[in-house]
Design a protein around this motif. Structure first.
Motif, PDB file in Angstrom:
ATOM      1  N   LEU A  93      54.064  44.522  23.078  1.00 60.62           N
ATOM      2  CA  LEU A  93      55.028  43.522  22.625  1.00 60.62           C
ATOM      3  C   LEU A  93      54.445  42.929  21.511  1.00 60.62           C
ATOM      4  N   ASP A  94      55.239  42.695  20.499  1.00 60.12           N
ATOM      5  CA  ASP A  94      54.962  42.052  19.258  1.00 60.12           C
ATOM      6  C   ASP A  94      54.880  40.541  19.204  1.00 60.12           C
ATOM      7  N   THR A  95      53.763  40.149  19.890  1.00 61.15           N
ATOM      8  CA  THR A  95      53.837  38.546  20.193  1.00 61.15           C
ATOM      9  C   THR A  95      52.510  38.127  19.821  1.00 61.15           C
ATOM     10  N   ALA A  96      52.214  36.910  19.564  1.00 62.91           N
ATOM     11  CA  ALA A  96      50.905  36.162  19.337  1.00 62.91           C
ATOM     12  C   ALA A  96      49.977  36.573  20.490  1.00 62.91           C
ATOM     13  N   LEU A  97      50.240  36.708  21.750  1.00 67.52           N
ATOM     14  CA  LEU A  97      49.120  36.908  22.709  1.00 67.52           C
ATOM     15  C   LEU A  97      48.804  38.226  22.563  1.00 67.52           C
ATOM     16  N   ALA A  98      49.380  39.354  22.224  1.00 67.54           N
ATOM     17  CA  ALA A  98      49.022  40.771  21.861  1.00 67.54           C
ATOM     18  C   ALA A  98      48.401  40.922  20.663  1.00 67.54           C
ATOM     19  N   GLU A  99      48.477  39.964  19.723  1.00 66.72           N
ATOM     20  CA  GLU A  99      47.446  39.930  18.653  1.00 66.72           C
ATOM     21  C   GLU A  99      46.130  39.502  19.141  1.00 66.72           C
ATOM     22  N   LEU A 100      45.995  38.544  20.084  1.00 63.60           N
ATOM     23  CA  LEU A 100      44.728  37.983  20.461  1.00 63.60           C
ATOM     24  C   LEU A 100      44.048  38.873  21.088  1.00 63.60           C
ATOM     25  N   LEU A 101      44.871  39.972  22.017  1.00 63.65           N
ATOM     26  CA  LEU A 101      44.108  40.859  22.704  1.00 63.65           C
ATOM     27  C   LEU A 101      43.880  42.348  22.145  1.00 63.65           C
ATOM     28  N   ARG A 102      44.449  42.677  21.179  1.00 60.96           N
ATOM     29  CA  ARG A 102      44.498  44.032  20.552  1.00 60.96           C
ATOM     30  C   ARG A 102      42.905  44.244  20.287  1.00 60.96           C
ATOM     31  N   PRO A 103      42.287  43.376  19.501  1.00 51.58           N
ATOM     32  CA  PRO A 103      40.970  43.868  19.127  1.00 51.58           C
ATOM     33  C   PRO A 103      40.056  44.189  20.523  1.00 51.58           C
ATOM     34  N   HIS A 104      40.479  44.026  21.497  1.00 50.21           N
ATOM     35  CA  HIS A 104      39.572  44.118  22.897  1.00 50.21           C
ATOM     36  C   HIS A 104      40.168  44.929  23.778  1.00 50.21           C
ATOM     37  N   ALA A 105      41.546  45.399  23.223  1.00 52.26           N
ATOM     38  CA  ALA A 105      42.383  46.418  24.417  1.00 52.26           C
ATOM     39  C   ALA A 105      41.655  47.431  25.094  1.00 52.26           C
ATOM     40  N   GLY A 106      40.817  48.085  24.384  1.00 52.67           N
ATOM     41  CA  GLY A 106      40.404  49.244  24.808  1.00 52.67           C
ATOM     42  C   GLY A 106      39.522  48.841  26.137  1.00 52.67           C
ATOM     43  N   ARG A 107      38.561  47.898  25.806  1.00 48.96           N
ATOM     44  CA  ARG A 107      37.392  47.483  26.887  1.00 48.96           C
ATOM     45  C   ARG A 107      38.248  46.723  27.856  1.00 48.96           C
ATOM     46  N   ILE A 108      39.176  46.033  27.836  1.00 49.47           N
ATOM     47  CA  ILE A 108      40.013  45.412  28.934  1.00 49.47           C
ATOM     48  C   ILE A 108      40.583  46.387  29.652  1.00 49.47           C
ATOM     49  N   ALA A 109      41.202  47.324  29.257  1.00 50.78           N
ATOM     50  CA  ALA A 109      41.864  48.425  29.690  1.00 50.78           C
ATOM     51  C   ALA A 109      41.111  49.133  30.625  1.00 50.78           C
ATOM     52  N   ASP A 110      39.726  49.454  30.239  1.00 48.24           N
ATOM     53  CA  ASP A 110      38.693  50.258  30.984  1.00 48.24           C
ATOM     54  C   ASP A 110      38.253  49.334  32.117  1.00 48.24           C
ATOM     55  N   GLU A 111      38.017  48.211  31.947  1.00 46.78           N
ATOM     56  CA  GLU A 111      37.399  47.310  33.054  1.00 46.78           C
ATOM     57  C   GLU A 111      38.414  46.568  34.098  1.00 46.78           C
ATOM     58  N   VAL A 112      39.696  46.492  33.925  1.00 45.23           N
ATOM     59  CA  VAL A 112      40.688  46.064  34.730  1.00 45.23           C
ATOM     60  C   VAL A 112      40.906  47.143  35.872  1.00 45.23           C
ATOM     61  N   PRO A 113      40.800  48.239  35.948  1.00 44.80           N
ATOM     62  CA  PRO A 113      41.138  49.169  37.091  1.00 44.80           C
ATOM     63  C   PRO A 113      39.588  49.169  37.937  1.00 44.80           C
ATOM     64  N   ARG A 114      38.652  48.729  37.441  1.00 44.34           N
ATOM     65  CA  ARG A 114      37.277  48.505  38.456  1.00 44.34           C
ATOM     66  C   ARG A 114      37.397  47.069  38.980  1.00 44.34           C
ATOM     67  N   LEU A 115      38.346  46.372  38.716  1.00 50.77           N
ATOM     68  CA  LEU A 115      38.210  44.817  39.345  1.00 50.77           C
ATOM     69  C   LEU A 115      38.178  44.989  40.968  1.00 50.77           C
ATOM     70  N   PRO A 116      37.138  44.055  41.646  1.00 45.65           N
ATOM     71  CA  PRO A 116      37.410  44.123  43.072  1.00 45.65           C
ATOM     72  C   PRO A 116      38.352  43.332  43.233  1.00 45.65           C
ATOM     73  N   LEU A 117      39.533  43.831  44.117  1.00 48.28           N
ATOM     74  CA  LEU A 117      40.568  42.829  44.578  1.00 48.28           C
ATOM     75  C   LEU A 117      40.540  42.769  45.933  1.00 48.28           C
ATOM     76  N   HIS A 118      40.125  41.342  46.429  1.00 52.41           N
ATOM     77  CA  HIS A 118      39.988  41.110  47.674  1.00 52.41           C
ATOM     78  C   HIS A 118      41.263  41.049  48.247  1.00 52.41           C
ATOM     79  N   PRO A 119      41.383  41.313  49.763  1.00 53.28           N
ATOM     80  CA  PRO A 119      42.667  41.497  50.505  1.00 53.28           C
ATOM     81  C   PRO A 119      43.397  40.331  50.374  1.00 53.28           C
ATOM     82  N   VAL A 120      42.763  39.237  50.484  1.00 55.18           N
ATOM     83  CA  VAL A 120      43.633  37.656  50.315  1.00 55.18           C
ATOM     84  C   VAL A 120      44.236  37.570  49.047  1.00 55.18           C
ATOM     85  N   VAL A 121      43.341  37.892  47.885  1.00 55.91           N
ATOM     86  CA  VAL A 121      43.987  37.888  46.475  1.00 55.91           C
ATOM     87  C   VAL A 121      45.103  38.887  46.374  1.00 55.91           C
ATOM     88  N   GLN A 122      45.036  40.347  46.933  1.00 55.37           N
ATOM     89  CA  GLN A 122      45.853  41.016  46.684  1.00 55.37           C
ATOM     90  C   GLN A 122      47.127  40.699  47.500  1.00 55.37           C
TER      91      GLN A 122
END
Length: 303
Positions: A93-122
């Protein structure tokens, strides 16, 4: 508050969380992952039995042997991959939030799939995605922005994952209050009654994470502190300065930034103006927020 009092929070099914879970069960496969008993030993629901409205009647006025949240699971629920895909959609999206995220988009995209989701949180994220979609989107936005701000200050992999999880879970306590009082409605002026309901959610979120999951204590603490302010003007405990953890200070900046960007519209001129509003809002009251975490927002707002 004593340990017994804390445990009592989850000894009975919260009507608002239960209603959200039951609503989600209309379209998602949510089942009992173990037999559900009340304190007297009466079996209320069988393991592997899908959740339905009948469960609500069974649970009425019953104190449970184990918290309901620990007895249910979403078989087709939110996964770390779901979260990554939602972040990718935000970045498109062409939004302010996207502007804040883009410098670190690659690293975030790499780490999010590795996050441990506890069953209660899921379970709770799945219920939110189906029944409170605005709350789910806000959780993913906070996850990504909290991670981006942490990375802007050189976060290690461990610290990045803690920041991502804290952002993702910071408002889980809202599942336990009437949705009319949730932060998605915070653009309106809050009366005393609304404030009294909303102010509880950081504390409930802290209890949820500390008692029903195995995440580190510092994660639960950050969730408890995400509406605190360095000058003591925050809630629920009006903490000041060093009483607030570094993770709590970060999460407070993330939450406040998203509050300003809530009405953010797509388009370059609008995004630039929204970033400037966020930068001003974070600095307008001296000493309210940690300047170290404000830096990346202020930098993004500069022409």
């Amino acid at each position: 508050m004593s340990t017994a009092s804390h445990q009592a929070v989850f000894q009975t099914a919260n009507p608002h969380a239960l209603a959200t879970i039951l609503d989600a069960a209309e379209t998602r496969r949510i089942i009992a992952c173990r037999d559900i008993f009340d304190l007297s030993g009466t079996k209320l629901w069988a393991r592997d039995q899908p959740v339905s409205q009948a469960l609500q009647r069974k649970l009425m006025d019953r104190k449970l042997r184990q918290p309901l949240e620990a007895c249910l699971m979403a078989e087709d629920g939110v996964t770390a991959t779901t979260l990554r895909d939602t972040v990718q959609a935000l970045l498109g999206l062409d939004t302010a939030l996207a502007e804040l995220l883009r410098p670190h988009a690659g690293r975030i995209a790499d780490e999010v799939p590795r996050l441990p989701l506890h069953p209660v949180v899921q379970l709770l994220l799945t219920a939110a995605q189906s029944s409170r979609p605005a709350q789910f989107v806000h959780a993913v936005q906070a996850m990504a922005l909290n991670g981006a701000l942490a990375l802007a200050r050189g976060a290690t992999t461990v610290d990045l994952r803690m920041a991502l999880l804290a952002g993702l879970m910071h408002d889980l306590g809202e599942m336990y209050i009437d949705p009319v009082y949730g932060e998605a409605e915070a653009d309106r002026q809050l009366d005393v009654s609304s404030y009294e309901h909303l102010v509880v959610h950081p504390h409930v979120g802290h209890l949820l994470v500390s008692q029903l999951t195995d995440y580190p204590p510092r994660l639960a603490r950050a969730i408890a502190e995400h509406h605190e302010r360095l000058d003591g003007s925050g809630y629920p405990h009006r903490l000041r300065n060093e009483q607030i953890s570094p993770q709590g200070r970060l999460l407070a900046v993330t939450e406040a930034t998203l509050g300003v960007l809530r009405s953010d519209r797509a388009g370059a001129p609008e995004a630039a103006a929204a970033l400037q509003r966020a930068s001003v809002a974070l600095r307008v009251v001296p000493g309210e927020f940690d300047m170290a975490w404000i830096g990346p927002v202020a930098s993004a707002a500069r022409p």
